[in-house]
Structures are given as C-alpha cells and as structure tokens.
Scaffold this motif. Structure first.
Motif, PDB file in Angstrom:
ATOM      1  N   THR A 150       0.840  -1.194   0.000  1.00  0.00           N
ATOM      2  CA  THR A 150       0.000   0.000   0.000  1.00  0.00           C
ATOM      3  C   THR A 150       0.874   1.242   0.000  1.00  0.00           C
ATOM      4  O   THR A 150       1.777   1.376   0.830  1.00  0.00           O
TER       5      THR A 150
ATOM      6  N   ASN B  27     -14.639   3.367  -3.083  1.00  0.00           N
ATOM      7  CA  ASN B  27     -13.358   2.755  -3.423  1.00  0.00           C
ATOM      8  C   ASN B  27     -13.418   2.139  -4.805  1.00  0.00           C
ATOM      9  O   ASN B  27     -14.487   1.766  -5.298  1.00  0.00           O
ATOM     10  N   GLU B  28     -12.255   2.056  -5.432  1.00  0.00           N
ATOM     11  CA  GLU B  28     -12.219   1.544  -6.797  1.00  0.00           C
ATOM     12  C   GLU B  28     -11.200   0.426  -6.900  1.00  0.00           C
ATOM     13  O   GLU B  28     -10.146   0.468  -6.281  1.00  0.00           O
ATOM     14  N   ILE B  29     -11.559  -0.555  -7.689  1.00  0.00           N
ATOM     15  CA  ILE B  29     -10.661  -1.684  -7.944  1.00  0.00           C
ATOM     16  C   ILE B  29     -10.520  -1.839  -9.450  1.00  0.00           C
ATOM     17  O   ILE B  29     -11.499  -1.821 -10.185  1.00  0.00           O
ATOM     18  N   SER B  30      -9.260  -2.006  -9.866  1.00  0.00           N
ATOM     19  CA  SER B  30      -8.998  -2.262 -11.278  1.00  0.00           C
ATOM     20  C   SER B  30      -7.943  -3.347 -11.362  1.00  0.00           C
ATOM     21  O   SER B  30      -6.745  -3.080 -11.190  1.00  0.00           O
TER      22      SER B  30
ATOM     23  N   TYR C  41      -5.034  -3.482  -8.840  1.00  0.00           N
ATOM     24  CA  TYR C  41      -4.932  -2.160  -8.226  1.00  0.00           C
ATOM     25  C   TYR C  41      -6.237  -1.803  -7.517  1.00  0.00           C
ATOM     26  O   TYR C  41      -7.321  -2.072  -8.041  1.00  0.00           O
ATOM     27  N   SER C  42      -6.110  -1.153  -6.361  1.00  0.00           N
ATOM     28  CA  SER C  42      -7.295  -0.625  -5.695  1.00  0.00           C
ATOM     29  C   SER C  42      -6.930   0.675  -5.002  1.00  0.00           C
ATOM     30  O   SER C  42      -5.768   0.906  -4.641  1.00  0.00           O
ATOM     31  N   TRP C  43      -7.931   1.530  -4.851  1.00  0.00           N
ATOM     32  CA  TRP C  43      -7.726   2.834  -4.262  1.00  0.00           C
ATOM     33  C   TRP C  43      -8.746   3.062  -3.168  1.00  0.00           C
ATOM     34  O   TRP C  43      -9.931   2.755  -3.323  1.00  0.00           O
ATOM     35  N   ASN C  44      -8.268   3.609  -2.053  1.00  0.00           N
ATOM     36  CA  ASN C  44      -9.106   3.885  -0.891  1.00  0.00           C
ATOM     37  C   ASN C  44      -9.075   5.378  -0.616  1.00  0.00           C
ATOM     38  O   ASN C  44      -8.072   5.917  -0.153  1.00  0.00           O
TER      39      ASN C  44
ATOM     40  N   THR D 150      -2.147  -5.484  -5.195  1.00  0.00           N
ATOM     41  CA  THR D 150      -2.291  -6.848  -4.685  1.00  0.00           C
ATOM     42  C   THR D 150      -1.436  -7.790  -5.530  1.00  0.00           C
ATOM     43  O   THR D 150      -1.375  -7.652  -6.750  1.00  0.00           O
TER      44      THR D 150
END
Lengths: 114, 119
Positions: free
Chosen positions: A20, A58-61, A64-67, A80
């Motif tokens: 992170t 929150n977004e997941i691609s 990759y994820s963003w908080n 991840t």
C-alpha cells in the motif's frame, strides 16, 4: 495552500506481496480531483486513476485498488500480488476544480523483487 | 497512439548557455505544461499554457521562459543556464473537459522527459 504528502520514499517488497502506497493531501477547497500516476524506468508518467472529491467510493482495477477517505484526507493505493513490472515511482497528485495546476507529491519508489 | 514528444532525452550544457527544450504533442490539446522533477521534491510546475501565445507562471518560474507559437509545440527556455537547473524536465499536455469552462479534471499526458545537466 494545496499540498500532497507521500511519506514513504522507498518501499521494497518481494513478488506476490501486497503493498500500500500512502497519500495524504491538504486543500481548502471543497471540490477537487485526486490522481495517481506511475513513472516506470522509461521516464514517462502514466495516468492510473482520477477521483473527484464527491466520490468516496473505493475503486478496484485488476490488481490495483484505491481507498479514498475524505475524513482523513487520504487517497491510498494498494497493489495486490505485486509483480516485478510494478517497480516504478508512483505519484499522488491533487488539482482543485477550476484550476490548471496539478500539485504532485514527492513520489514513492517501489521495488518489487523476484 | 497519442504522444507527447520531447526533443532530447539527455542534454549537457555549460553554465551561461541559452538552452531550448522542445515539446510537441499530437493530440490537439489546448493545455501544455512544463515541470521539473527533482529527488525528494516530486514534480514542480514551471510554466503552463492554455492557448497559443498564452502563458502563465507556475510555482518556480524564475530563470525560465516559455514560448507557444503553435498549438502543438511548447518550448521551455533557460536564458542563462545555471548548475541549479540541472534536473529532469517533463512536458505534459491535457485537454479541457468538453463543454466546461475549465480543464480541471482532465488527466495529463507526459513526455519521456529530458535529463538536463548544466556543468
């Protein structure tokens, strides 16, 4: 004044670990945009994500994820199952709505070892 | 494939020389930017331009000037290079959001950078 703080200068992980990258921002404006960019060894910064201040979802691609948490003024980025190709410098950035200037953090250099 | 091209990847100049860094974009973007990147400081905005012949100072304009005679080209000029201008210089472009008065939410497209060394 606007400010972006990336406290982690360098991070080193072993492949397949999760990592992170932290980003804390400061602005007096109520509407703004947050960004993450990746700079691989080739030098060219590549856009990863944009988030506006109204959207705290929150977004997941893929890996990759963003908080985004407005309450703590943070916009953290998680990779991840890291891979060697993720090795790069990552920049968090802020731009106020209606402004031309994008303010960048100092960047976090990520090393992913095989 | 859209592209921002910087004319040189590496440059070595002597103190006092006049230096031109060129940037060309093929995306018909209105906005163009020059940043410098230094370790521990991230990217800092030198100048930007939102239209041909228009220019605005960024956060660290001292010692630099710019020129935008054509929409696709944005030049950074070091009138008299100094050693503290040794840095990586990055050019970027963006377009305004369609129908909006500002370009505030458009992402930046970057060139590969020019590593300038002033000896």
């Amino acid at each position: 004044a606007q400010k972006v703080t990336q406290a982690q200068t360098e991070i080193s992980v072993v492949e397949k670990e999760d990592v992170t990258l932290d980003c804390v921002y400061g602005t007096r404006d109520t509407t703004y945009y947050l960004f993450w960019y990746k700079q691989p060894p080739s030098g060219e910064l590549v856009f990863l994500i944009r988030r506006n201040s109204f959207d705290e979802q929150n977004e997941i691609s893929g890996r990759y994820s963003w908080n985004f948490q407005k309450s703590t003024s943070s916009f953290n980025f998680t990779i991840t199952a890291s891979q060697v190709v993720d090795s790069a410098v990552y920049f968090c950035a802020l731009r106020n709505t209606g402004g031309f200037k994008t303010i960048f953090g100092a960047g976090t250099r990520l090393f992913v070892k095989a | 494939d859209v592209k921002v091209t910087q004319s040189s990847r590496y440059l070595v100049k002597r103190t006092g020389e006049k230096v031109f860094l060129e940037c060309v974009q093929d995306m018909d973007h209105e906005n163009m930017f020059w940043y410098r990147q230094d370790p521990g400081l991230g990217l800092r905005l030198i100048y930007f331009s939102y239209d041909v012949k228009m220019k605005e100072k960024g956060d660290i304009p001292e010692g630099y000037s710019v020129s935008r005679e054509k929409k696709e080209r944005f030049s950074l000029i070091l009138e008299s290079a100094s050693t503290n201008q040794t840095s990586m210089y990055l050019c970027a472009s963006s377009r305004p959001l369609a129908g909006a008065a500002s370009s505030s939410n458009e992402k930046l497209f970057f060139g590969s950078g020019t590593q300038l060394s002033v000896l």
